[in-house]
Design a protein around this motif. Structure first.
Motif: not given
Ligand code: PMP
Ligand code: GLN
Length: 382
Positions: A96, A197, A200, A228, A231, A239
């Motif tokens: 995020t 992004d 996943y 991230s 995941k 975080k």
């Molecule tokens: N992008 C997507 C597509 C997500 O699903 C998520 C949260 N699961 C994020 C960004 C944010 O990830 P983070 O929890 O590392 O901030």
């Protein structure tokens, strides 16, 4: 005092709302995306070691070099690109913050940003807070494919950025090599930045290869990739994420990063660097979640909900049109209050609140949780 709320049209995120409702009604929570199982005990053991070490003060601004080197190795293993850990990788406080930083670094007042809908919830607000204008293009229902001709038509002299997301939250679809080649083609000879992004990236099914922007030489020159660890190692509460971009872009990004967060949790960066030095710890994720997807699907096979195909992420969309004519935002409340199961209505991922009678369920759960959820889901009859 007159206050202007820059995000006037946005409320509290659906994930917070649904998780709170799940708690209130003592419901099984398949709404917000997070695992209900513990991470690998080895990871926690390494974390304990680093929390008892001398690394309790600020980490280097762009991230611990060990973690940046580990990320560089992961990228080489998966996408065969050599990325310079010194200059092309920055560790962030989750994806995020990474996404916000990337947008704040480049989007100016009046700049247009193309966002595909349904869209993960943090893109448009970050664009708006920075004075930009979201320009929406719909993924075509029911396959949720990008219409590249439509994208071409939406590009103007003001287009600063295109945001893509694969594997895609909330639909579970993935972009193909062809899609990325199209994107490479339509952005050629423009100043458009691609924000990709890929949180996943390691959760992709049925022997597909994840099509990262990092695989494409020309496209990478204008791209910022976001991922991230939340995941990948089942630690959404830590975080920690990262940004990857060519040096000229990364130089600009780091200026914003240093004033937004400066540096990220030091002992946990050390922990992740050590843990992910073993490629098995991210390569095993595909099978782990594919098994969960298949198990959940097998449990649902006599239900009135119709599952849509999910090729990545840990989400699945279920169509409830055989069960109710109600709007998804209404049906989801009925589900949590009456049946004690929480999901996310898909319409919240559209600025128009388009409703296809779909709910998003998270299957990053223990098998026993999935079994309990499926038992309830199967009791719903028309
Ligand atoms: N992008 C997507 C597509 C997500 O699903 C998520 C949260 N699961 C994020 C960004 C944010 O990830 P983070 O929890 O590392 O901030
Ligand atoms: N990304 C998670 C989801 O899609 C939630 C993250 C959050 O709660 N902000 O459910």
């Amino acid at each position: 005092m007159i206050l202007r709320d820059k995000l006037e049209s946005f409320g509290t995120t659906i994930f917070t709302v649904m998780s709170a409702l799940a708690q209130k009604h003592n419901a099984i929570n398949l709404s917000q995306g997070f695992p209900d199982f513990d991470p690998d005990p080895l990871l926690l053991e390494i974390a304990r070691k680093y929390f008892s070490s001398s690394f309790q003060q600020y980490a280097p601004m762009p991230g611990c070099i060990e973690l940046r080197e580990t990320v560089s190795d992961i990228i080489y293993n998966c996408y065969k690109r050599k990325v310079n850990p010194e200059t092309e990788i920055t560790i962030t406080a989750g994806a995020t913050q990474a996404i916000y930083t990337a947008i704040a670094s480049f989007v100016d007042r009046g700049d247009e940003v193309i966002i595909f809908e349904p869209a993960y919830d943090c893109y448009a607000p970050a664009v708006i807070v920075n004075g930009g204008v979201p320009v929406y293009s719909e993924l075509k229902y029911p396959d949720f494919k990008i219409d590249w001709n439509e994208v071409k038509d939406k590009i103007t002299s003001k287009t600063k950025m295109i945001i893509i997301n694969s594997p895609h939250n909330p639909t579970g679809t993935t972009l193909s090599r062809e899609d990325l080649l199209q994107l490479q083609e339509i952005t050629r000879k423009t100043n458009i930045i691609v924000l990709s992004d890929e949180v996943y990236e390691h959760i992709i099914f049925d022997n597909q290869e994840h099509q990262s922007v990092l695989r494409f030489d020309e496209l990478f020159q204008r791209s910022i990739m976001v991922s991230s660890f939340g995941k990948t190692i089942h630690t959404t509460g830590w975080k920690i994420g990262y940004l990857v971009a060519p040096e000229p872009l990364m130089k600009i990004i780091r200026k914003v990063h240093q004033y937004l967060v400066f540096a990220v949790n030091h002992p946990l960066q050390k922990t992740i660097a050590e843990y992910l030095n073993n490629p098995q710890n991210y390569l095993s994720l595909k099978k782990f979640y594919q098994d969960k997807r298949d198990y959940f699907l097998s449990l649902l096979n006599t239900s009135y909900f119709k599952p849509l195909s999910t090729q990545g992420t840990y989400f699945i969309l279920l169509d409830y049109s055989k069960l109710s004519f109600n709007q998804d935002t209404k049906f989801v409340i009925e589900l949590v209050e009456k049946y004690k199961i929480a999901a996310v209505p898909m319409s919240v991922f559209y600025h128009t609140k388009k409703d296809y009678h779909l709910l998003r369920f998270c299957f990053a759960k223990k098998n026993e949780t999935l079994e309990k959820a499926a038992q309830i889901i199967k009791t719903l009859k028309n």
